[in-house]
Enzyme design. Structure first.
Site, PDB file in Angstrom:
ATOM      1  N   GLY A  31      25.683 -15.138  62.928  1.00 36.54           N
ATOM      2  CA  GLY A  31      26.403 -15.205  64.458  1.00 36.54           C
ATOM      3  C   GLY A  31      25.331 -15.534  65.409  1.00 36.54           C
ATOM      4  CG  LEU A  33      28.271 -18.257  66.550  1.00 42.74           C
ATOM      5  CD1 LEU A  33      29.588 -18.792  66.227  1.00 42.74           C
ATOM      6  CD2 LEU A  33      27.300 -18.594  65.023  1.00 42.74           C
ATOM      7  N   GLY A  36      23.298 -25.072  67.960  1.00 43.68           N
ATOM      8  CA  GLY A  36      22.896 -25.517  66.713  1.00 43.68           C
ATOM      9  C   GLY A  36      24.029 -25.245  65.798  1.00 43.68           C
ATOM     10  CG  HIS A  37      24.976 -21.136  64.908  1.00 40.48           C
ATOM     11  ND1 HIS A  37      24.228 -20.546  65.620  1.00 40.48           N
ATOM     12  CD2 HIS A  37      24.536 -20.922  63.383  1.00 40.48           C
ATOM     13  CE1 HIS A  37      23.692 -19.768  64.892  1.00 40.48           C
ATOM     14  NE2 HIS A  37      23.569 -20.052  63.598  1.00 40.48           N
ATOM     15  CD  GLN A  61      19.734 -13.773  55.279  1.00 40.22           C
ATOM     16  OE1 GLN A  61      20.501 -13.985  54.690  1.00 40.22           O
ATOM     17  NE2 GLN A  61      18.975 -14.711  56.202  1.00 40.22           N
ATOM     18  N   GLY A 147      21.334 -25.985  58.538  1.00 38.09           N
ATOM     19  CA  GLY A 147      20.571 -26.765  59.105  1.00 38.09           C
ATOM     20  C   GLY A 147      19.290 -26.954  58.668  1.00 38.09           C
ATOM     21  CG  LEU A 184      18.712 -25.391  69.982  1.00 35.57           C
ATOM     22  CD1 LEU A 184      20.394 -25.594  70.357  1.00 35.57           C
ATOM     23  CD2 LEU A 184      18.201 -25.000  71.371  1.00 35.57           C
ATOM     24  CB  SER A 186      19.902 -16.531  66.766  1.00 34.58           C
ATOM     25  OG  SER A 186      21.090 -17.408  66.232  1.00 34.58           O
ATOM     26  NE  ARG A 187      14.768 -13.648  63.576  1.00 33.44           N
ATOM     27  CZ  ARG A 187      15.013 -13.818  62.372  1.00 33.44           C
ATOM     28  NH1 ARG A 187      14.984 -14.846  61.929  1.00 33.44           N
ATOM     29  NH2 ARG A 187      15.468 -12.772  61.150  1.00 33.44           N
TER      30      ARG A 187
HETATM   31  O1  PAF Z   1      20.588 -19.594  57.816  1.00 33.49           O
HETATM   32  C1  PAF Z   1      21.147 -18.465  58.112  1.00 33.49           C
HETATM   33  O2  PAF Z   1      21.667 -18.107  59.369  1.00 33.49           O
HETATM   34  C2  PAF Z   1      21.344 -17.425  56.902  1.00 33.49           C
HETATM   35  O3  PAF Z   1      20.131 -17.449  56.171  1.00 33.49           O
HETATM   36  C3  PAF Z   1      22.663 -17.592  56.004  1.00 33.49           C
HETATM   37  C4  PAF Z   1      22.703 -18.849  55.154  1.00 33.49           C
HETATM   38  C5  PAF Z   1      23.864 -17.338  57.032  1.00 33.49           C
HETATM   39  C6  PAF Z   1      22.639 -16.552  55.012  1.00 33.49           C
HETATM   40  O4  PAF Z   1      22.570 -15.269  55.613  1.00 33.49           O
END
Ligand code: PAF
Length: 282
Positions: A31, A33, A36-37, A61, A147, A184, A186-187
């Site tokens: 999310g 977004l 890049g997304h 993760q 990406g 780019l 999200s962080r």
């Molecule tokens: O690259 C990401 O945003 C995440 O690591 C992914 C691949 C969506 C898995 O949670």
């Protein structure tokens, strides 16, 4: 655009999309977004009839001291962006939907995560493989796009696809950058105004090393050490900066013709961890 919040619904929707022999491309995301997304979604449209986007901030993760709680979450904005891009299905499950039972299994990664981000984020890639494996089993896409910014992630997922026989074609999409070169992410929203001005320094350091390598420096260790000091002088804290084999993800000191290398770095600016890389076909 349909939105599925449960695995059952996602499977039903995917069944419907596939009914006339149509193909599906998955863009897995956490999310928040950004362009890049959006670029991944647009490329996904070239590969398949329908694009599915998954939105899930995967707790598995994030390490105990990482930013799971503060990771940006913008569900309404994300849905609007997906709608505008003609996405067919958004799969946005809750944490309980994805991890509703005690887990007895985990995926082990061998040397592919001993260096680069794997070295400084223990458990990170195991968490990524767990969720991506689940997403692949739920959505069963023909294509999945990731990406290049997360290049170690891409290589580890490719290995999983090969070794676990997922019938999925993976696509690695080029890094999207701001006008000043910052990759780019999200962080990037964590950066203060001042840090945002400094942040493109990482890409500039990579570009400088790349140029020297192309101009003939085939043992880039000293060059890299020098760039680390330059970055530190600008206020970056270095996690790693180095040249790695694209195939083994291990650090390389002497470059040899005919190989592909990843020139990659991860640095901290205040509380923001930035990563970036350049692929060098030597
Ligand atoms: O690259 C990401 O945003 C995440 O690591 C992914 C691949 C969506 C898995 O949670």
């Amino acid at each position: 655009m349909n939105i599925a919040k449960t695995i059952d619904n996602a499977r039903k929707e995917i069944g419907r999309l596939r009914s006339a022999g149509k193909t599906v491309a998955l863009v897995p995301t956490m999310g928040a977004l950004h362009e890049g997304h959006i670029s991944l979604i647009r490329q996904a449209r070239d590969y398949a009839d329908y694009v599915v986007v998954s939105i899930f901030v995967n707790p598995e993760q994030f390490g105990p001291n990482e930013d799971f709680d503060t990771y940006p979450r913008e569900p309404e904005d994300d849905l609007k962006k997906c709608r505008d891009e003609g996405v067919a299905l958004v799969f946005a499950p809750s944490g309980n939907e994805m991890y509703n039972e005690q887990k007895f299994l985990s995926i082990n990664i061998s040397s592919l995560n001993s260096q680069m981000c794997g070295a400084s984020r223990p458990g990170f890639f195991e968490g990524v493989l767990l969720i991506v494996n689940k997403l692949f089993n739920i959505i069963r896409p023909d294509f999945a796009l990731f990406g290049q910014k997360d290049i170690q992630q891409f290589q580890i997922i490719s290995t999983m696809v090969r070794e676990f026989n997922h019938n999925i074609n993976l696509v690695m999409a080029p890094i999207e950058r701001a006008n000043d070169g910052l990759a780019l992410s999200s962080r990037n929203t964590y950066l203060t105004d001042e840090e945002r001005l400094t942040a493109p320094g990482l890409y500039r350091a990579l570009q400088y090393i790349e140029k020297q390598v192309i101009d003939g420096v085939h043992t880039p260790k000293l060059l890299i050490e020098h760039q680390k000091s330059e970055l530190e002088a600008k206020g970056f804290r270095i996690d790693y900066l180095g040249m790695f084999s694209f195939k083994t993800l291990q650090q390389i000191n002497t470059l040899q013709k005919g190989n592909i290398y990843i020139l990659a770095g991860a640095v901290w600016l205040g509380k923001t961890r930035l990563i970036d890389n350049i692929l060098i076909e030597f």
